[in-house]
Design a protein around this motif. Structure first.
Motif, PDB file in Angstrom:
ATOM      1  N   ILE A  65     -18.717   0.620  68.179  1.00  6.04           N
ATOM      2  CA  ILE A  65     -20.153   0.802  68.402  1.00  6.04           C
ATOM      3  C   ILE A  65     -20.707  -0.435  69.100  1.00  6.04           C
ATOM      4  O   ILE A  65     -20.335  -1.560  68.776  1.00  6.04           O
ATOM      5  N   VAL A  66     -21.607  -0.231  70.031  1.00  9.03           N
ATOM      6  CA  VAL A  66     -22.308  -1.355  70.653  1.00  9.03           C
ATOM      7  C   VAL A  66     -23.627  -1.521  69.911  1.00  9.03           C
ATOM      8  O   VAL A  66     -24.371  -0.559  69.743  1.00  9.03           O
ATOM      9  N   TYR A  67     -23.905  -2.735  69.436  1.00 10.97           N
ATOM     10  CA  TYR A  67     -25.192  -2.933  68.775  1.00 10.97           C
ATOM     11  C   TYR A  67     -26.263  -3.295  69.772  1.00 10.97           C
ATOM     12  O   TYR A  67     -25.971  -3.523  70.951  1.00 10.97           O
ATOM     13  N   ASP A  68     -27.492  -3.306  69.333  1.00 11.76           N
ATOM     14  CA  ASP A  68     -28.667  -3.494  70.174  1.00 11.76           C
ATOM     15  C   ASP A  68     -28.406  -4.528  71.271  1.00 11.76           C
ATOM     16  O   ASP A  68     -28.227  -5.709  70.991  1.00 11.76           O
ATOM     17  N   GLU A  69     -28.395  -4.071  72.507  1.00  7.37           N
ATOM     18  CA  GLU A  69     -28.055  -4.949  73.621  1.00  7.37           C
ATOM     19  C   GLU A  69     -29.131  -5.981  73.921  1.00  7.37           C
ATOM     20  O   GLU A  69     -28.881  -6.939  74.649  1.00  7.37           O
ATOM     21  N   THR A  70     -30.327  -5.816  73.347  1.00  7.70           N
ATOM     22  CA  THR A  70     -31.383  -6.811  73.566  1.00  7.70           C
ATOM     23  C   THR A  70     -31.281  -7.979  72.588  1.00  7.70           C
ATOM     24  O   THR A  70     -31.909  -9.012  72.796  1.00  7.70           O
ATOM     25  N   MET A  71     -30.488  -7.821  71.531  1.00  7.77           N
ATOM     26  CA  MET A  71     -30.357  -8.885  70.537  1.00  7.77           C
ATOM     27  C   MET A  71     -29.582 -10.063  71.127  1.00  7.77           C
ATOM     28  O   MET A  71     -28.615  -9.859  71.859  1.00  7.77           O
ATOM     29  N   PRO A  72     -29.995 -11.284  70.806  1.00  5.85           N
ATOM     30  CA  PRO A  72     -29.300 -12.456  71.359  1.00  5.85           C
ATOM     31  C   PRO A  72     -27.822 -12.473  70.993  1.00  5.85           C
ATOM     32  O   PRO A  72     -27.415 -11.968  69.954  1.00  5.85           O
ATOM     33  N   ARG A  73     -27.050 -13.083  71.864  1.00  4.13           N
ATOM     34  CA  ARG A  73     -25.623 -13.316  71.627  1.00  4.13           C
ATOM     35  C   ARG A  73     -25.353 -14.816  71.656  1.00  4.13           C
ATOM     36  O   ARG A  73     -24.229 -15.263  71.795  1.00  4.13           O
ATOM     37  N   THR A  74     -26.391 -15.617  71.527  1.00  7.79           N
ATOM     38  CA  THR A  74     -26.284 -17.076  71.608  1.00  7.79           C
ATOM     39  C   THR A  74     -25.945 -17.680  70.247  1.00  7.79           C
ATOM     40  O   THR A  74     -25.864 -16.968  69.244  1.00  7.79           O
ATOM     41  N   GLY A  75     -25.844 -18.986  70.233  1.00  8.76           N
ATOM     42  CA  GLY A  75     -25.643 -19.723  68.991  1.00  8.76           C
ATOM     43  C   GLY A  75     -26.881 -20.499  68.586  1.00  8.76           C
ATOM     44  O   GLY A  75     -26.782 -21.465  67.835  1.00  8.76           O
ATOM     45  N   TYR A  76     -28.054 -20.090  69.065  1.00  8.90           N
ATOM     46  CA  TYR A  76     -29.298 -20.831  68.853  1.00  8.90           C
ATOM     47  C   TYR A  76     -30.250 -20.033  67.968  1.00  8.90           C
ATOM     48  O   TYR A  76     -30.736 -18.964  68.364  1.00  8.90           O
TER      49      TYR A  76
END
Length: 177
Positions: A65-76
């Motif tokens: 499943i792909v989760y919400d693509e607008t959610m950050p993928r950063t470490g901040y």
């Protein structure tokens, strides 16, 4: 509402409680967490958020499943706060204290550090009650009674936190996936 990614991410995190750094913010496991961020972070960086990112990505991959693509993928951490506010997924500490049933296992908890003027630590919620929350947090120290929130510890630990420990502007990111 079904939340398969949040649920599996928490389950995977709990199975790894006790993982420790090898050096300062380094090691095989920590390196995997840091590499999961976009952009990837080199060893030596704080990794509490990277651990959460790694677990969400791991769960999504396992489930296909792909989760919400607008959610950050950063470490901040502030990126996650901003996303939650913009997407109506933010629950303040005060609201959570009044209605802890709004917070679910697998949601994210963000700790606000007034001396830094920002959210600067993140964990995953295991459970929320009227007295506080149980969490899984990376880059923290082993649980000790009466200690402050540590954001530069040596491992992944399960903790119990009072709502006040989230800081004046702390709170929760609701995950609906």
């Amino acid at each position: 509402m079904s939340r398969p990614i949040a649920t599996l991410a928490l389950e995977l995190a709990l199975k790894n409680v006790g993982v420790q750094e090898e050096g300062n913010n380094a090691g095989r496991a920590v390196g995997s967490y840091l590499a999961s961020c976009i952009p990837p972070l080199p060893a030596g960086n704080p990794w509490c958020v990277a651990h959460v990112r790694y677990r969400l990505k791991q769960a999504a991959t396992q489930l296909g499943i792909v989760y919400d693509e607008t959610m950050p993928r950063t470490g901040y951490t502030p990126d996650y706060y901003n996303w939650a506010v913009e997407n109506n997924k933010w629950i303040s500490r005060k609201k959570a204290e009044e209605r802890p049933e709004l917070i679910r296992p697998g949601d994210l908890c963000l700790f606000y550090f007034s001396q830094m003027g920002r959210h600067a630590h993140m964990g995953m919620v295991v459970d929320a009650t009227t007295n506080g929350i149980s969490t899984v947090e990376g880059n923290t120290s082993p649980p000790k009674i009466g200690t402050a929130v540590e954001r530069e510890g040596d491992g992944l630990y399960k903790k119990y936190r009072s709502f006040a420990s989230l800081g004046s502007k702390g709170g929760f990111v609701l995950l609906d996936f």
